[in-house]
Design a protein around this motif. Structure first.
Motif: not given
Length: 352
Positions: A325, A330, A350
């Motif tokens: 990720v 994000i 996250m």
């Protein structure tokens, strides 16, 4: 007292200019007119006159004549005349030491195929290298289709191998011809091979190609290629996954006859004929590797090379991770508004 002067008709002056072209340009202009109207006899008459008048001929002149002859060679009534003059024009061109280009060779290959001489058509393609000219897919078509029609399988496969060597890709007409040839000569493994090429490169098949498939699975395909080879179910499933979920790549497996029926696929992907649900096909292992190399190549061009290499090494060391990720993305997700900005909260969520 009023006076008038005659300035002349602009159209007439334009016509006069056209009539004062040099012999080579006039010949080409009239030749192009014959080519557009598919008038071979008029083109031959022009050609004979040009030779008599010692008009200097160039590659464009010869290519226009060759193209016309190769086009007319499909007409049964004019085929003989087209073949006679087509080869004569090409010989004349070579006598004058005018090197043929891809268009010249394509035309003479079509003439050779119309004569039923696939060997000559293929031989001419091989000579293109002497002139440092690369063939196109259309250049190979006459030889390939000629061999396929005459059921000369090995020669057709040789042409296909040369096409691949030149970095060219087959399209539906060529794949369908090879598929039909393989089916008619009972080469089950080749049929399977071309079925997969068709699957990979053609979004949907024409009715003509569909008929080839129906004929194979209705007759020869129900018997040829089924040698009773069996595999463990898990092995087949793994092979399907490696190939993107669309096929196993293990050749003909299992026993029994095919059931051939026409059906339609519903918008939700279910076949209304057999009731099976079609699945999405991902890229296979080979395509995945090519994609990864392409991405890496772009990254090496745009980013600092040392940093990207370090990232690649880190990925190899942490190969057990299935997903990575990007924290920056994000944090910026859905923040494209006036008060928006990097959201630490989103990144923290996250991680939790």
């Amino acid at each position: 007292m009023a006076t008038a002067s005659h300035k002349g008709n602009p159209t007439n002056s334009t016509k006069k200019k056209k009539t004062h072209k040099n012999p080579e340009a006039n010949f080409l202009y009239e030749l192009n007119s014959c080519s557009k109207s598919k008038d071979l006899k008029a083109a031959i008459s022009l050609y004979e006159s040009a030779i008599s008048n010692k008009t200097r001929l160039n590659q464009h002149h010869f290519n226009t004549l060759l193209y016309l002859c190769s086009t007319i060679s499909t007409d049964p009534e004019s085929k003989s005349l087209a073949l006679t003059y087509g080869f004569r024009v090409f010989d004349h061109m070579m006598t004058l030491n005018i090197h043929p280009n891809e268009a010249s060779i394509t035309a003479i290959a079509r003439l050779a195929a119309a004569k039923g001489d696939g060997d000559y058509a293929f031989e001419m393609i091989k000579k293109l290298g002497d002139y440092r000219v690369s063939p196109r897919l259309r250049t190979y078509e006459p030889a390939l289709f000629c061999f396929c029609q005459k059921l000369e399988a090995e020669k057709a496969y040789e042409v296909e191998a040369d096409i691949k060597k030149m970095g060219l890709s087959l399209e539906e007409p060529q794949i369908a011809a090879l598929l039909k040839l393989s089916a008619e000569t009972g080469r089950g493994e080749r049929v399977y091979e071309y079925l997969q090429k068709l699957r990979r490169s053609v979004r949907w098949v024409s009715e003509e190609t569909g008929k080839v498939l129906v004929d194979w699975f209705s007759r020869e395909g129900s018997e040829v290629g089924f040698g009773g080879v069996t595999y463990e179910v898990s092995f087949v499933k793994e092979a399907v996954l490696r190939n993107g979920g669309g096929w196993h790549g293990l050749g003909w497996i299992g026993k029994g006859k095919w059931v051939v029926r026409k059906g339609k696929v519903e918008p939700n992907g279910r076949c209304c004929c057999c009731g099976e649900q079609l699945g999405c096909v991902d890229i296979d292992d080979v395509e995945t590797e090519k994609f990864a190399q392409s991405v890496a190549g772009l990254a090496m061009e745009r980013e600092v090379k040392a940093n990207f290499r370090e990232f690649q090494e880190w990925l190899e060391e942490n190969a057990d991770h299935e997903a990575i990720v990007d924290g920056a993305n994000i944090g910026l997700y859905q923040q494209n508004f006036a008060e928006g900005g990097f959201s630490i909260l989103q990144s923290s969520l996250m991680l939790s």
